[in-house]
Design an enzyme around this catalytic site. Sequence first.
Site, mmCIF file in Angstrom:
data_model
loop_
_atom_site.group_PDB
_atom_site.id
_atom_site.type_symbol
_atom_site.label_atom_id
_atom_site.label_comp_id
_atom_site.label_asym_id
_atom_site.label_seq_id
_atom_site.Cartn_x
_atom_site.Cartn_y
_atom_site.Cartn_z
ATOM 1 N N GLU A 103 0.845 -1.218 0.000
ATOM 2 C CA GLU A 103 0.000 0.000 0.000
ATOM 3 C C GLU A 103 0.872 1.257 0.000
ATOM 4 O O GLU A 103 0.567 2.244 -0.671
ATOM 5 C CB GLU A 103 -0.928 -0.026 1.213
ATOM 6 C CG GLU A 103 -1.976 -1.140 1.081
ATOM 7 C CD GLU A 103 -2.846 -1.281 2.306
ATOM 8 O OE1 GLU A 103 -2.296 -1.576 3.393
ATOM 9 O OE2 GLU A 103 -4.064 -1.081 2.207
ATOM 10 N N GLU A 123 -3.702 -9.350 3.719
ATOM 11 C CA GLU A 123 -4.449 -9.017 4.937
ATOM 12 C C GLU A 123 -5.564 -9.997 5.229
ATOM 13 O O GLU A 123 -5.848 -10.310 6.389
ATOM 14 C CB GLU A 123 -5.037 -7.590 4.822
ATOM 15 C CG GLU A 123 -4.039 -6.468 5.000
ATOM 16 C CD GLU A 123 -3.296 -6.091 3.729
ATOM 17 O OE1 GLU A 123 -3.320 -6.879 2.761
ATOM 18 O OE2 GLU A 123 -2.682 -5.014 3.693
HETATM 19 C C1 LIG Z 1 7.454 -10.807 4.992
HETATM 20 C C2 LIG Z 1 7.496 -12.294 4.933
HETATM 21 C C3 LIG Z 1 7.160 -12.795 3.544
HETATM 22 C C4 LIG Z 1 8.932 -12.775 5.293
HETATM 23 O O1 LIG Z 1 8.984 -14.167 5.321
HETATM 24 P P1 LIG Z 1 10.224 -14.938 5.960
HETATM 25 O O2 LIG Z 1 9.965 -16.396 5.762
HETATM 26 O O3 LIG Z 1 11.475 -14.367 5.425
HETATM 27 O O4 LIG Z 1 10.237 -14.583 7.496
HETATM 28 P P2 LIG Z 1 9.159 -14.925 8.608
HETATM 29 O O5 LIG Z 1 7.818 -15.066 8.036
HETATM 30 O O6 LIG Z 1 9.667 -16.044 9.438
HETATM 31 O O7 LIG Z 1 9.161 -13.589 9.450
HETATM 32 C C5 LIG Z 1 10.309 -13.188 10.171
HETATM 33 C C6 LIG Z 1 9.867 -12.543 11.461
HETATM 34 O O8 LIG Z 1 9.160 -11.341 11.157
HETATM 35 C C7 LIG Z 1 7.893 -11.349 11.766
HETATM 36 N N1 LIG Z 1 6.964 -10.608 10.898
HETATM 37 C C8 LIG Z 1 6.757 -10.792 9.600
HETATM 38 N N2 LIG Z 1 5.869 -9.919 9.123
HETATM 39 C C9 LIG Z 1 5.497 -9.169 10.179
HETATM 40 C C10 LIG Z 1 4.604 -8.077 10.341
HETATM 41 N N3 LIG Z 1 3.902 -7.589 9.295
HETATM 42 N N4 LIG Z 1 4.468 -7.548 11.553
HETATM 43 C C11 LIG Z 1 5.174 -8.025 12.607
HETATM 44 N N5 LIG Z 1 6.039 -9.047 12.519
HETATM 45 C C12 LIG Z 1 6.194 -9.602 11.316
HETATM 46 C C13 LIG Z 1 7.537 -12.813 11.872
HETATM 47 O O9 LIG Z 1 6.575 -13.001 12.860
HETATM 48 C C14 LIG Z 1 8.886 -13.417 12.210
HETATM 49 O O10 LIG Z 1 9.146 -13.210 13.594
HETATM 50 P P3 LIG Z 1 8.900 -14.400 14.649
HETATM 51 O O11 LIG Z 1 9.449 -13.861 15.908
HETATM 52 O O12 LIG Z 1 7.417 -14.628 14.706
HETATM 53 O O13 LIG Z 1 9.596 -15.606 14.111
HETATM 54 C C15 LIG Z 1 6.533 -12.935 5.951
HETATM 55 O O14 LIG Z 1 6.983 -12.657 7.238
HETATM 56 C C16 LIG Z 1 5.118 -12.456 5.841
HETATM 57 O O15 LIG Z 1 4.386 -12.964 5.041
HETATM 58 N N6 LIG Z 1 4.747 -11.502 6.703
HETATM 59 C C17 LIG Z 1 3.381 -11.031 6.828
HETATM 60 C C18 LIG Z 1 2.967 -10.166 5.693
HETATM 61 C C19 LIG Z 1 1.578 -9.651 5.936
HETATM 62 O O16 LIG Z 1 0.662 -10.399 6.127
HETATM 63 N N7 LIG Z 1 1.432 -8.338 5.921
HETATM 64 C C20 LIG Z 1 0.174 -7.675 6.161
HETATM 65 C C21 LIG Z 1 0.158 -7.102 7.504
HETATM 66 S S1 LIG Z 1 -1.399 -6.359 7.925
HETATM 67 C C22 LIG Z 1 -1.365 -4.876 7.105
HETATM 68 O O17 LIG Z 1 -0.408 -4.555 6.500
HETATM 69 C C23 LIG Z 1 -2.581 -4.024 7.282
HETATM 70 C C24 LIG Z 1 -2.638 -2.824 6.372
HETATM 71 O O18 LIG Z 1 -3.315 -3.112 5.199
HETATM 72 C C25 LIG Z 1 -3.462 -1.661 6.886
HETATM 73 C C26 LIG Z 1 -3.364 -1.389 8.267
HETATM 74 C C27 LIG Z 1 -4.192 -0.196 8.557
HETATM 75 C C28 LIG Z 1 -4.511 -0.241 9.969
HETATM 76 C C29 LIG Z 1 -5.609 0.713 10.238
HETATM 77 C C30 LIG Z 1 -6.231 0.314 11.499
HETATM 78 C C31 LIG Z 1 -7.593 0.910 11.555
HETATM 79 C C32 LIG Z 1 -8.327 0.232 12.601
HETATM 80 C C33 LIG Z 1 -9.694 0.806 12.706
HETATM 81 C C34 LIG Z 1 -10.482 0.002 13.654
HETATM 82 C C35 LIG Z 1 -10.770 0.728 14.888
HETATM 83 C C36 LIG Z 1 -11.541 -0.178 15.741
HETATM 84 C C37 LIG Z 1 -12.052 0.574 16.889
HETATM 85 O O19 LIG Z 1 -11.323 0.667 17.889
HETATM 86 O O20 LIG Z 1 -13.187 1.028 16.787
#
Ligand SMILES: CC(C)(COP(=O)(O)OP(=O)(O)OC[C@H]1O[C@@H](n2cnc3c(N)ncnc32)[C@H](O)[C@@H]1OP(=O)(O)O)[C@@H](O)C(=O)NCCC(=O)NCCSC(=O)C[C@@H](O)CCCCCCCCCCCCC(=O)O
Length: 719
Positions: A103, A123
């Site tokens: 994004e 997501e």
């Molecule tokens: C990136 C990867 C492909 C890497 O893969 P790889 O195999 O190399 O490594 P690992 O998967 O083992 O990961 C290593 C390590 O990193 C941690 N990790 C990975 N990604 C994340 C992350 N995004 N955040 C935190 N930590 C992460 C992982 O856990 C490993 O550590 P560990 O200690 O556990 O071994 C692969 O990692 C991957 O696929 N990652 C995830 C990618 C993903 O899914 N991304 C999407 C994330 S969600 C997002 O981005 C949301 C956005 O669209 C928008 C957000 C807006 C938010 C707005 C909120 C509004 C809320 C309103 C509601 C209000 C409610 C109310 O109160 O009323």
Amino acid sequence: MAQLTRVSGSVGLITLQNPPVNALSAAVRQGIVDTVKKAVSDPLVKCVVICGQNGVFCGGADIREFGAPMTGPPLVPMIHAIEATNKPVVAAIEGAALGGGLELALGCHYRIIHSKARVGLPEVTLGLLPAAGGSQRLPRLIGVPAALELITTGRHVSAAEALKLGIVDQVTDDNTVDTTVKFALSVVGRSLESRRISTFPCPPVSDLDAVFDVAMQRVRQSARGAIAPVTCVQAVRAAATLPYTQGMKREQELMATLFTSGQARALQYCFFAQRAVSRWSMPSGARWDTSKPRPISKAAVIGLGTMGRGIAVALAQAGLSVVAVETQEKQLMDAKQAVSGMLERGAKRRGVAPALGLVSYSHNIQAVAEADLVIEAVFEDMDLKKKVFQQLSAVCKPGTLLCTNTSSLDVDHLASQTPSPELVVGMHFFAPAHVMKLLEVVYGPRSSPQAVATAMQLGKKMGKVSVAVGNCRGFVGNRMLKPYMEQAFFLLEEGATPELVDQALEEFGFAMGVFRMSDLSGLDVGWRVRKADGLVDPDATSGRSARIRQGRRYSPLGDLLCEQGRFGQKAGRGWYQYDKPGSRVAKPDPWLHNFLEQYRARHGLGVRHIDHQEVLERCLYALINEGFRILEDGIAAGPEDIDAIYVFGYGWPRYRGGPMFYAGMVGLANVLERLEHFHQVHPDVPYLQPCSLLRRLVASGSPPIQKWREVIRKVHSQL
Ligand SMILES: CC(C)(COP(=O)(O)OP(=O)(O)OC[C@H]1O[C@@H](n2cnc3c(N)ncnc32)[C@H](O)[C@@H]1OP(=O)(O)O)[C@@H](O)C(=O)NCCC(=O)NCCSC(=O)C[C@@H](O)CCCCCCCCCCCCC(=O)O
């Protein structure tokens, strides 16, 4: 957390710095806001490149922050500010740009990607939708149908496909940042009007309603109760039908319904649990980070039935050279054909060359002499497996790891057949072995940490979610299945039908209810095990004794069906009827209903109304209770291990997080109270007696699942 440097004279290079995946934590977002502001206001900076540290652009929003109150600048205005700048901003994508990471890149004016990198909006797999403008920008950029598919599946897309779809502007094999810096300089001075995706109209689609109806039907069918895919369709519909600003408002409203949902919590828990299980430990104190795996380049599989064939395919697809051994000539020829077919189909799907040359076949066990690791996958019979292990000990070179694919037999007993029991572990695959993600790595009391580390690493290489567990009857998965199935049988005795039980479980989210599953895997499998355990007594046809075995309540229903040759799908009849043997369409069977009525009458069992709630509580809480016993016994190191096993191997709905997570969601005190009630009603069913660890957790105030290990440690230290 984001660093600005000036390179090539006039390029502001912003580097995201939050290892390992540069997730958009509050600090990173603040860093981006500050550095973008600084770059834009610096007259020496003509254009901006955003990249990520250590070869990864950005893994998206920081999922670990989702449980806590939001701090730091929000993503949406941050991305709007980037898009609105009057200096070109170019994303240099290495590794991955996922979720909020993509994004952010979509807010930039151009995107350059390394050929090995991937992008996606995953997501939905976390119970969310792309709510930093992704659901509104992507359809405007690549069209509604393609965006719908990517957003509702969460699929990662290769650089080549991203270029084809129009998500990126250029693919490079060279240094991505250098290439992007050059590119950014080349677009300085060009108008940015046509580069701001939020200003694009959504490309028109003929018969928009039909496109969304089909998409909605597809996700409803495949999501089986998951709410995020349905909400993602609604968000993309907003992009297709509303102006951008209103679409963004809708995106936020829809996100608000998902963000705090139980399903999102469960899916995010699963994300971390899947990763946590690789950090295994054994009761001896041996651990993943202190145990070095042995290198494995040549593997062997003994026994080429369904499981052995799948294992050989999984090994070859992981790039290992495989010796496949089957002593019966005809079976060997059939297996060779089947394995080659599976390898060819798999390669076609993945667009690679089939690894046919990696597998060699032999009917002589001597052929495994040079293997670094052997996986025995012969028929589930202890005497036969013992013989194979004795032969392997004589044939294999010193130091070869000997693994058994048993699904429940005693790994330690097999280890005792060899002079090196420390080199023996269980590698319990799930059928079909080249497809199913789960691998239980079973260590006995004498298995060395190095043997466990090697099997875990091999599992990873094969793309499995590998979980290290202790040695006990049925290990973790099958041990917990026993009380679950037992309750299902008892419910039939008390008045339920297979259809009612299955419907309740399928509405809960299981791909298949317990009886449909039993028909699929074959009723004779359990029958053989019960016979071996001395539970099947063909003479006990009536009276109370017929339903009591070894001092506890027993349902002979499965045995009685087997006696009639009703082995399930393969026989064309089991708990259901099928059009013909092998057919997959289960139909309710009047014969079975009649049989159940007669059975209940013969045993003087009253029929009562059983509702879905009772089915769920009886089946699932009995299974969960056994899960607590497994934790108490130290067979699984933590609840994440059990949950990963159930989600990846037993069809437990991922959006419910696994059985132990589900228990926490329902409330441990509620689970305890219902088990106490059911045990009072059925005192002859030991599986319903609440486990002391469950009592202990409730007594300690039902801590969140992340804190259970502390209580478990205390229990173990007192033993
Ligand atoms: C990136 C990867 C492909 C890497 O893969 P790889 O195999 O190399 O490594 P690992 O998967 O083992 O990961 C290593 C390590 O990193 C941690 N990790 C990975 N990604 C994340 C992350 N995004 N955040 C935190 N930590 C992460 C992982 O856990 C490993 O550590 P560990 O200690 O556990 O071994 C692969 O990692 C991957 O696929 N990652 C995830 C990618 C993903 O899914 N991304 C999407 C994330 S969600 C997002 O981005 C949301 C956005 O669209 C928008 C957000 C807006 C938010 C707005 C909120 C509004 C809320 C309103 C509601 C209000 C409610 C109310 O109160 O009323």
